[in-house]
Design a protein around this motif. Structure first.
Motif, PDB file in Angstrom:
ATOM      1  N   SER A  29       2.734  46.516  39.678  1.00 58.59           N
ATOM      2  CA  SER A  29       3.215  45.536  38.681  1.00 58.59           C
ATOM      3  C   SER A  29       3.965  46.246  37.607  1.00 58.59           C
ATOM      4  CB  SER A  29       2.200  44.801  39.074  1.00 58.59           C
ATOM      5  OG  SER A  29       1.999  43.679  37.953  1.00 58.59           O
ATOM      6  N   GLU A  78      -1.586  31.646  45.601  1.00 58.52           N
ATOM      7  CA  GLU A  78      -1.551  32.423  46.600  1.00 58.52           C
ATOM      8  C   GLU A  78      -2.420  32.845  47.682  1.00 58.52           C
ATOM      9  OE1 GLU A  78      -1.019  37.743  45.014  1.00 58.52           O
ATOM     10  OE2 GLU A  78      -1.790  36.184  44.016  1.00 58.52           O
ATOM     11  N   GLU A  90      -2.511  47.203  37.681  1.00 58.85           N
ATOM     12  CA  GLU A  90      -2.746  46.866  38.887  1.00 58.85           C
ATOM     13  C   GLU A  90      -1.557  48.263  39.677  1.00 58.85           C
ATOM     14  OE1 GLU A  90      -0.717  43.856  41.915  1.00 58.85           O
ATOM     15  OE2 GLU A  90      -1.256  43.188  40.440  1.00 58.85           O
ATOM     16  N   LYS A 122       5.411  40.934  44.566  1.00 61.23           N
ATOM     17  CA  LYS A 122       5.180  39.585  44.634  1.00 61.23           C
ATOM     18  C   LYS A 122       6.220  38.385  44.664  1.00 61.23           C
ATOM     19  CE  LYS A 122       0.547  39.620  42.707  1.00 61.23           C
ATOM     20  NZ  LYS A 122      -0.813  38.425  42.385  1.00 61.23           N
ATOM     21  N   THR A 180      -0.959  28.744  37.517  1.00 63.39           N
ATOM     22  CA  THR A 180      -2.202  29.916  37.478  1.00 63.39           C
ATOM     23  C   THR A 180      -0.951  30.739  36.853  1.00 63.39           C
ATOM     24  OG1 THR A 180      -1.245  30.860  39.293  1.00 63.39           O
ATOM     25  CG2 THR A 180      -3.359  29.521  39.628  1.00 63.39           C
ATOM     26  N   ASN A 207      -6.649  40.946  45.919  1.00 63.87           N
ATOM     27  CA  ASN A 207      -5.079  40.378  46.172  1.00 63.87           C
ATOM     28  C   ASN A 207      -5.016  41.819  47.822  1.00 63.87           C
ATOM     29  OD1 ASN A 207      -2.634  40.127  46.814  1.00 63.87           O
ATOM     30  ND2 ASN A 207      -1.963  40.921  44.946  1.00 63.87           N
ATOM     31  N   ASP A 214      -8.331  38.351  40.366  1.00 62.12           N
ATOM     32  CA  ASP A 214      -8.018  36.677  40.431  1.00 62.12           C
ATOM     33  C   ASP A 214      -8.605  36.765  41.739  1.00 62.12           C
ATOM     34  OD1 ASP A 214      -7.925  34.270  39.051  1.00 62.12           O
ATOM     35  OD2 ASP A 214      -5.813  35.060  38.989  1.00 62.12           O
ATOM     36  N   ASP A 234      -4.872  40.923  38.576  1.00 58.34           N
ATOM     37  CA  ASP A 234      -4.028  39.729  39.538  1.00 58.34           C
ATOM     38  C   ASP A 234      -5.393  40.569  40.645  1.00 58.34           C
ATOM     39  OD1 ASP A 234      -2.392  38.662  38.427  1.00 58.34           O
ATOM     40  OD2 ASP A 234      -0.660  38.969  39.648  1.00 58.34           O
ATOM     41  N   SER A 249       6.856  42.393  39.618  1.00 57.88           N
ATOM     42  CA  SER A 249       5.864  42.398  40.389  1.00 57.88           C
ATOM     43  C   SER A 249       6.333  42.573  41.199  1.00 57.88           C
ATOM     44  CB  SER A 249       5.241  41.395  40.552  1.00 57.88           C
ATOM     45  OG  SER A 249       4.190  41.128  41.191  1.00 57.88           O
ATOM     46  N   ASN A 284       0.255  33.647  36.463  1.00 55.27           N
ATOM     47  CA  ASN A 284      -0.040  35.486  36.761  1.00 55.27           C
ATOM     48  C   ASN A 284       1.105  35.514  37.319  1.00 55.27           C
ATOM     49  OD1 ASN A 284      -0.119  33.985  38.851  1.00 55.27           O
ATOM     50  ND2 ASN A 284      -2.012  34.379  39.769  1.00 55.27           N
ATOM     51  N   ASN A 285       1.092  36.861  38.199  1.00 53.70           N
ATOM     52  CA  ASN A 285       2.880  37.566  38.465  1.00 53.70           C
ATOM     53  C   ASN A 285       3.426  36.360  40.069  1.00 53.70           C
ATOM     54  OD1 ASN A 285       2.439  39.583  37.405  1.00 53.70           O
ATOM     55  ND2 ASN A 285       1.240  41.528  38.849  1.00 53.70           N
TER      56      ASN A 285
END
Length: 625
Positions: free
Chosen positions: A525, A362, A498, A268, A292, A396, A454, A451, A266, A294-295
């Motif tokens: 991602s 995030e 994504e 991120k 969470t 995002n 989210d 994401d 990712s 997620n990434n």
């Protein structure tokens, strides 16, 4: 002269030593500060005749102000006393000379202290109980400079010599000028004021030049992005930006910025690493916590463990075993709590408050977006003569805002384009309403987009996107699935929705203005479970006409099924499955319904197969996708 001789003769003994009446040996004695009201020496001993100094009683402050020249009278009890011996006079003269030397060469602090004591006496301040001798108070002045008085907090350290007061300046208000009273005119028993003369019309006042208001400070600066790039370069490798074989299919030069090749798959990781390296050492020692799945949480787990920062991940009960194993492999402590993500987040905040952990989520902070914006700097360095950059967006929006801030600062002519799902057009709706929309009423496919739908849209990210982004478009779910399939076919890589949504905008024909230009697509991602990948691929094959399904009616005679299979073999079609069903309807008494699922190379082969089957089987039914 007679007075001085009598004074010295009374004060000093015959051997030249001073009297010490009323002073013990342990106390410091100074004849110049001796009180005149001390007890006289013992009458049994032989002493010189005593002189009495008439001294007035202690004066109050009001009386001291009125006294200008205190009068003193000296009465000698014994006239013409004999003078002391010669060695006594020599000692007196030496002591007198030493006293004058000390008087003129004393320190500045002692002179100021003495002056302050005398001024206090004349001004009526600081009087103490006791008699007055030689125009001074009986108490000795304190040898402390006034500037050092601030180092003492209590009055007892200065033996009561310090007085504090406040000076208040009272200014009388200025008299207000009143207008001249108007003479009243009496008419018919009424008092009326005379009419005022009409004033000539005044020219309109000139409007002063207004200074434009200062612009608010920018939330994200290029200097912040440069600092982030310098700080994360040791912990994060530069991702490749390669030329894609898909360029020939779409008529433009496509360069894929493969951010999915990072350790956690990712983009991120850039923002997370910059956040963790910016923490204070005390907070790094205590640890961080996320809640969470997620990434962002995976990036926190990996880089926090790499930096030796304790990291905790709170996930709802019933989460994917593969995801739990992945967090543990990264080095995080995984805790299953609650049945919903909301319960897990509340529990994580509670643990962070009790144990002084830093709760990370995030958001659109400048530190996080500066780390994400470093991808824009790398794209500009890797691709010369760049025309446009396509990035994923949606809820995002931070990657889009950070990269746009970097690219527009370096080259304002580069077009920055954001792509979001058609089922969740939150950025387009926010730009239309001119304020960030927090939530939409439609429910997107969260399992597919992850994401992108989210986190809510932040205010700072929205303002940057509104100012710097050139275009925002939305794509369908079908286009995104086909783009995921293109990555597997041409790039030999598996990405999630994504990562593929940028290419989906090109494959769907939403950007015709980019034909013949150099375009970079950010693949952000590649985190998707294998079961979901299989479902997406199967659905994408159907959407791309690579897997088709049709139904025909065959006779109940032997060899009819063999003829159908022969046609499929002649067209080089691979058969996936066959379903054969007989009918009991009287109109189709000797007929059978056959449903086939076959695989073709592309849309052209699928179209040719459809035409061939239509010639042999008029009852062909091409099933919808």
């Amino acid at each position: 002269m007679n007075f001085a001789a009598q004074f010295f003769y009374y004060t000093y003994q015959s051997d030249g030593t001073p009297w010490t009446a009323g002073v013990s040996e342990s106390e410091e004695y100074d004849p110049f500060w001796q009180r005149w009201d001390t007890a006289p020496p013992d009458p049994t001993e032989q002493h010189p005749p005593q002189c009495v100094l008439d001294t007035p009683a202690p004066l109050s402050p009001g009386v001291v102000d009125s006294v200008t020249h205190p009068q003193e009278s000296l009465q000698c009890l014994v006239p013409n006393p004999p003078l002391p011996a010669f060695h006594s006079l020599v000692g007196l003269l030496l002591r007198l000379a030493l006293s004058f030397i000390l008087l003129f060469f004393c320190s500045e602090e002692q002179r100021i202290g003495g002056e302050r004591k005398n001024s206090a006496l004349l001004d009526g301040w600081g009087l103490k109980d006791g008699s007055v001798a030689n125009g001074c108070l009986a108490h000795r002045a304190t040898p402390i400079h006034p500037e050092r008085l601030k180092d003492f907090g209590e009055e007892e350290y200065l033996d009561g010599d310090v007085r504090t007061w406040e000076a208040k300046v009272v200014v009388q208000p200025e008299p207000q000028l009143t207008s001249t009273p108007k003479h009243a005119i009496k008419r018919g028993g009424e008092m009326r004021a005379p009419p005022e003369p009409e004033a000539p019309p005044e020219a309109p006042p000139e409007t002063p030049h207004e200074t434009p208001p200062e612009a608010p400070p920018e939330h994200l600066r290029f200097e912040d992005i440069s600092a982030a790039a310098f700080k994360i370069q040791s912990g994060l490798q530069k991702s490749p930006c390669t030329y894609s074989r898909l360029s020939k299919h779409y008529g433009m030069e496509i360069f894929l910025k493969k951010e999915h090749l990072h350790y956690t798959g990712s983009v991120k990781e850039r923002g997370v690493l910059y956040i963790l390296t910016s923490l204070k050492q005390e907070q790094q020692r205590k640890g961080v916590i996320v809640a969470t799945d997620n990434n962002f949480s995976m990036a926190v787990s990996h880089h926090a463990a790499d930096l030796r920062i304790p990291v905790f991940v709170i996930i709802p009960v019933g989460g994917s075993p593969a995801r739990l194993r992945m967090y543990r492999d990264y080095g995080a402590m995984v805790i299953s709590y609650g049945s919903t993500p909301h319960h897990s987040q509340n529990h994580a905040r509670h643990l962070a408050k009790e144990n002084d952990y830093l709760y990370l989520e995030e958001d659109d902070s400048a530190v996080y977006m500066a780390g994400l914006g470093t991808v824009g700097m790398e794209i500009y360095e890797q691709i010369p003569r760049l025309d446009a950059v396509i990035l994923p967006t949606g809820g995002n929006c931070r990657l889009l805002a950070g990269a746009a801030a970097a690219l527009k600062h370096i080259d304002p002519h580069i077009s920055v384009i954001g792509v979001e799902p058609e089922d969740y057009p939150i950025l387009l709706r926010s730009l239309k309403n001119d304020y960030p929309v927090k939530e939409l009423y439609n429910s997107p496919n969260t399992k597919l987009y992850g994401d992108l739908v989210d986190p809510p849209l932040g205010g700072h990210a929205f303002q940057l996107a509104k100012k710097l982004v050139d275009k925002v478009i939305s794509v369908r779910e079908e286009d995104t699935l086909v783009a995921m399939l293109r990555f597997q076919e041409y790039e030999r890589s598996t990405v999630d929705a994504e990562g593929a949504i940028g290419l989906a905008a090109i494959s769907a024909g939403k950007l015709p203005e980019l034909k013949g230009k150099r375009v970079s697509v950010v693949v952000s991602s590649a985190n998707m479970e294998l079961g979901l990948v299989r479902q997406c691929v199967e659905r994408a094959l159907v959407l791309d006409d690579q897997v088709v399904r049709f139904m025909v009616e065959l006779g109940d005679l032997p060899g009819d099924m063999a003829k159908l299979l022969e046609i499929l073999a002649r067209e080089d079609i691979r058969l996936h499955s066959v379903s054969h069903r007989r009918h009991s309807d009287r109109f189709h008494l000797f007929k059978a319904q056959v449903e086939c699922v076959v695989e073709t190379w592309d849309k052209a082969q699928s179209s040719q197969l459809r035409n061939t089957l239509s010639e042999h089987y008029p009852s062909l039914c091409w099933l919808d996708r």
